[in-house]
Each structure stands twice: as C-alpha cells, then as structure tokens.
Design an enzyme around this catalytic site. Structure first.
Site, PDB file in Angstrom:
ATOM      1  N   GLU A 117       0.842  -1.205   0.000  1.00  0.00           N
ATOM      2  CA  GLU A 117       0.000   0.000   0.000  1.00  0.00           C
ATOM      3  C   GLU A 117       0.871   1.247   0.000  1.00  0.00           C
ATOM      4  O   GLU A 117       1.987   1.224   0.515  1.00  0.00           O
ATOM      5  CB  GLU A 117      -0.849   0.032   1.280  1.00  0.00           C
ATOM      6  N   ASP A 118       0.354   2.322  -0.569  1.00  0.00           N
ATOM      7  CA  ASP A 118       1.044   3.605  -0.447  1.00  0.00           C
ATOM      8  C   ASP A 118       0.882   4.162   0.964  1.00  0.00           C
ATOM      9  O   ASP A 118       1.812   4.698   1.542  1.00  0.00           O
ATOM     10  CB  ASP A 118       0.522   4.618  -1.498  1.00  0.00           C
ATOM     11  N   ASP A 140      -4.343   4.162   6.481  1.00  0.00           N
ATOM     12  CA  ASP A 140      -5.000   5.233   7.231  1.00  0.00           C
ATOM     13  C   ASP A 140      -5.919   4.556   8.253  1.00  0.00           C
ATOM     14  O   ASP A 140      -5.454   4.118   9.305  1.00  0.00           O
ATOM     15  CB  ASP A 140      -5.747   6.075   6.182  1.00  0.00           C
ATOM     16  N   PHE A 159      -3.488  14.839   5.913  1.00  0.00           N
ATOM     17  CA  PHE A 159      -3.692  14.421   4.529  1.00  0.00           C
ATOM     18  C   PHE A 159      -2.439  14.745   3.714  1.00  0.00           C
ATOM     19  O   PHE A 159      -1.929  15.865   3.749  1.00  0.00           O
ATOM     20  CB  PHE A 159      -4.912  15.117   3.928  1.00  0.00           C
TER      21      PHE A 159
END
Ligand code: XMP
Ligand code: MG
Length: 180
Positions: free
Chosen positions: A104-105, A108, A157
């Site tokens: 995954e990048d 979250d 973010f």
C-alpha cells in the site's frame, strides 16, 4: 528542484518528505522484506492506483526473485475516508501456498487492507504480510499487524509519489502535506 509548495484543486500543500527521504524509506522496507523471506519467492499484491510509484521503486530494490500483481479498491472521496471499501478490480492469481506481501502507499483507517486480507483468507496463502510506505497509527482501526512501514505520520492528509487529492498530485516526486 521541485516546488516547496503546490496547489491542487482548491488546496495548498507543502513538502513533507523530499524524494531522497522516500528513497531511503523504500530501501529500508525492501531490506526488511528480504530479511524475512527465507528463500521464498514472494507475490506482491499492490493496491491501485496510489501504490504505483512505491511498487515500481520497491521492486527494483529487491535483490531476490519476486512477482507482482495488482488489485484496485477505493474508499476515499476527496480528503476523507468514506468508511466503505469497494473492490473495483479483484485477484486472478493463484494464492494457495504463496508468500504474499500486500503493498500500500498509505494505511489510514486500515479498512482497505483489511478487505484484501479478508479476500485472501479463503485462498489459503502460506503467509501474508503487509507493507506500506506511509502509516497513520492514530487513524488505524484494523485488526492486523502492519509488518513493514516506510514512515509513520500523524493524522494529516498527504499527496505526491502516487498519493492524490481527487486525482491530482500522483506525479509529484516528493510527498507533500496539506496546509490547513
Ligand atoms: P484506509 O483508510 O482504507 O485508506 O487505510 C487507504 C487508502 O485511502 C487513501 N488515503 C489517502 N490518500 N492522502 C491520500 O492521497 C492521504 O493522506 C490518504 N490517507 C488515505 C489511499 O488511497 C489509501 O490507499
Ligand atoms: Mg492507495
């Protein structure tokens, strides 16, 4: 030189991790994965679209045989997780008996990877590990271990290096965080 600050749609972002920091984080993750492999040929499963730069760079840091495939899931709308994960492109590979590393990048809430782990569970892999370039521990609600992390970040973010704000920013070489 890349810009210290960028604007995407209606929001501004400033450099958070320059490309050199990202390169070192990717090398660290590749080294840790290799160390744990015990001669196995892993199948990486990358989560599209954001993982593309990370997957491409990680693969080229691997000194041992490995394979890669991709799935596509979505949970984000704008800068917020919707809490619902939909599978847009599923798995075709044979998973049984394989050493799997989900890529995954960013992790979250952790819901996206949880969904993949649930899909994999029924396919009898030998082992499943999870690797993410970025990880937000304060947002994480998953019931699993994130085995390999490039960098832990606070609940902010970020964009760049594959990460997008409504489609834009994936091509940036550095990672940027939102300017509130
Ligand atoms: P979950 O919450 O399922 O989220 O772990 C994983 C997916 O949500 C996207 N995501 C982000 N995208 N900046 C982004 O550009 C962020 O800070 C961010 N946080 C989550 C991303 O697609 C990830 O695969
Ligand atoms: Mg992603």
């Amino acid at each position: 030189m890349s810009a210290r600050q960028v604007t995407l749609h209606d929001k501004s972002f400033s450099v958070y991790f320059p490309s050199e920091d990202i390169r070192l984080a990717v090398q660290k993750v590749a080294g840790e994965i290799e160390r744990d492999l015990n001669g196995e040929t892993p199948l990486f499963i990358g989560v599209l679209n954001g993982v593309v730069p990370f997957a491409a760079d990680l693969l080229r840091e691997m000194q041992v045989d490995c394979e890669i495939t991709f799935v596509k899931l979505s949970s984000y709308s704008g800068t917020k997780s919707t809490g619902q994960v939909s599978v847009d492109l599923g798995l075709n590979e044979k998973i049984a008996g394989r050493t799997i590393v989900v890529l995954e990048d960013i992790i979250d809430t952790g819901l996206t990877v949880e969904k993949i782990l649930n899909l994999l569970e029924g396919e009898n892999p030998k082992t499943v590990k999870v690797a993410s370039l970025l990880y937000k521990p304060d947002a994480f609600k998953g019931n699993y271990k994130v085995d390999y992390v490039g960098k832990e970040i606070p609940n902010e973010f970020v964009v760049g290096y594959g990460l997008d704000y409504d489609g834009l920013g994936r091509n940036l070489k550095d990672i940027y965080k939102i300017v509130e």
